[in-house]
Design an enzyme around this catalytic site. Sequence first.
Site, PDB file in Angstrom:
ATOM      1  N   GLY A  60     -14.939   3.749 -29.696  1.00 34.59           N
ATOM      2  CA  GLY A  60     -14.633   2.776 -31.216  1.00 34.59           C
ATOM      3  C   GLY A  60     -15.719   1.536 -31.660  1.00 34.59           C
ATOM      4  O   GLY A  60     -15.413   0.732 -32.071  1.00 34.59           O
ATOM      5  N   TRP A  62     -18.327   1.830 -33.364  1.00 41.25           N
ATOM      6  CA  TRP A  62     -18.740   1.739 -34.778  1.00 41.25           C
ATOM      7  C   TRP A  62     -17.554   1.308 -35.504  1.00 41.25           C
ATOM      8  O   TRP A  62     -17.867   0.527 -36.504  1.00 41.25           O
ATOM      9  CB  TRP A  62     -19.064   3.321 -35.168  1.00 41.25           C
ATOM     10  CG  TRP A  62     -20.508   3.861 -34.842  1.00 41.25           C
ATOM     11  CD1 TRP A  62     -21.003   3.305 -33.868  1.00 41.25           C
ATOM     12  CD2 TRP A  62     -21.186   4.619 -35.579  1.00 41.25           C
ATOM     13  NE1 TRP A  62     -22.390   3.953 -33.709  1.00 41.25           N
ATOM     14  CE2 TRP A  62     -22.376   4.815 -34.695  1.00 41.25           C
ATOM     15  CE3 TRP A  62     -21.022   5.453 -36.852  1.00 41.25           C
ATOM     16  CZ2 TRP A  62     -23.456   5.696 -35.321  1.00 41.25           C
ATOM     17  CZ3 TRP A  62     -22.052   6.026 -36.988  1.00 41.25           C
ATOM     18  CH2 TRP A  62     -23.159   6.198 -36.406  1.00 41.25           C
ATOM     19  N   ASP A  85     -10.792  10.766 -34.531  1.00 49.61           N
ATOM     20  CA  ASP A  85     -11.559  11.272 -33.621  1.00 49.61           C
ATOM     21  C   ASP A  85     -10.468  12.384 -32.850  1.00 49.61           C
ATOM     22  O   ASP A  85      -9.500  12.225 -32.816  1.00 49.61           O
ATOM     23  CB  ASP A  85     -12.114  10.337 -32.288  1.00 49.61           C
ATOM     24  CG  ASP A  85     -13.216  10.844 -31.785  1.00 49.61           C
ATOM     25  OD1 ASP A  85     -14.307  10.521 -31.869  1.00 49.61           O
ATOM     26  OD2 ASP A  85     -12.742  11.664 -30.864  1.00 49.61           O
ATOM     27  N   ASP A 101      -8.584  16.915 -34.732  1.00 45.77           N
ATOM     28  CA  ASP A 101      -9.777  17.719 -34.671  1.00 45.77           C
ATOM     29  C   ASP A 101     -10.197  17.856 -36.268  1.00 45.77           C
ATOM     30  O   ASP A 101      -9.534  18.456 -37.064  1.00 45.77           O
ATOM     31  CB  ASP A 101      -9.664  19.145 -34.043  1.00 45.77           C
ATOM     32  CG  ASP A 101     -10.804  20.035 -34.095  1.00 45.77           C
ATOM     33  OD1 ASP A 101     -11.760  19.485 -34.760  1.00 45.77           O
ATOM     34  OD2 ASP A 101     -10.964  20.624 -33.241  1.00 45.77           O
ATOM     35  N   ASP A 126     -20.486   9.823 -36.390  1.00 50.36           N
ATOM     36  CA  ASP A 126     -21.126   9.948 -35.041  1.00 50.36           C
ATOM     37  C   ASP A 126     -20.728  11.099 -34.063  1.00 50.36           C
ATOM     38  O   ASP A 126     -20.827  11.473 -33.104  1.00 50.36           O
ATOM     39  CB  ASP A 126     -20.859   8.797 -34.293  1.00 50.36           C
ATOM     40  CG  ASP A 126     -22.091   8.410 -33.034  1.00 50.36           C
ATOM     41  OD1 ASP A 126     -22.997   8.893 -33.247  1.00 50.36           O
ATOM     42  OD2 ASP A 126     -21.900   7.948 -32.037  1.00 50.36           O
ATOM     43  N   LYS A 166     -24.933  11.741 -37.956  1.00 51.37           N
ATOM     44  CA  LYS A 166     -25.640  12.052 -36.949  1.00 51.37           C
ATOM     45  C   LYS A 166     -25.961  13.528 -36.413  1.00 51.37           C
ATOM     46  O   LYS A 166     -25.159  14.439 -37.025  1.00 51.37           O
ATOM     47  CB  LYS A 166     -25.205  11.923 -35.327  1.00 51.37           C
ATOM     48  CG  LYS A 166     -25.869  12.151 -34.223  1.00 51.37           C
ATOM     49  CD  LYS A 166     -25.491  11.448 -32.861  1.00 51.37           C
ATOM     50  CE  LYS A 166     -24.143  11.920 -32.336  1.00 51.37           C
ATOM     51  NZ  LYS A 166     -23.793  11.207 -31.193  1.00 51.37           N
TER      52      LYS A 166
END
Length: 210
Positions: A60, A62, A85, A101, A126, A166
Amino acid sequence: MAKNKFSKDWIHQHINDPYVKLAQQKGYRARAAFKLLEILDAEKLMRRGDVVVDLGSAPGSWSQVARERLAGPGGVVDGRIIALDLLPMEPVAGVEFIQGDFREEEVLEQLARMVDGQPVDLVISDMAPNLSGVGVADSARIQHVCELALEFACAHLKPNGALIVKAFHGSGFSQIVQSYKQRFKRVVERKPKASRDKSSETFLVARDLK
């Protein structure tokens, strides 16, 4: 023995990491907050009124940064933050959260329903797949996650919106960059100071849809 030594080395590095200490002082859930902060400052992104989607949000940090950036008078979020997430995430005030997912169509549809046609200013990702240590397989997994983030961003961003994702240097990285350049007018690579030197991670910042 080698594994035990590696674990001890990691623990020692973690305990003495200045970003870990700073995260604890500032109340961030992870040192990764400083990676995002550096990128946002460099790119002058995320401001009050924005609609932000945080992919791979747990634990959490970000989302915490996004909440700070969007906080208006009285600390109320001026804008919207939607986080997703696979893992559970402790609530962050003002952040809407989906646990699921991102690779599953059903979860993508749930996220799209939550966005509800509202143009998104910024997608931050991320996300990182579970890595096996097998180079070819890992590269394919990384590329797949980056492509999913790209497809979601292209479907929901404003024309002048941005995507921060990322990625990892290695086999397949150049293909990821190329696919982003095909969809965005500007794509830059950033390696924040908070990224560990030994890490192959890098962040792509893609702006302005073609």
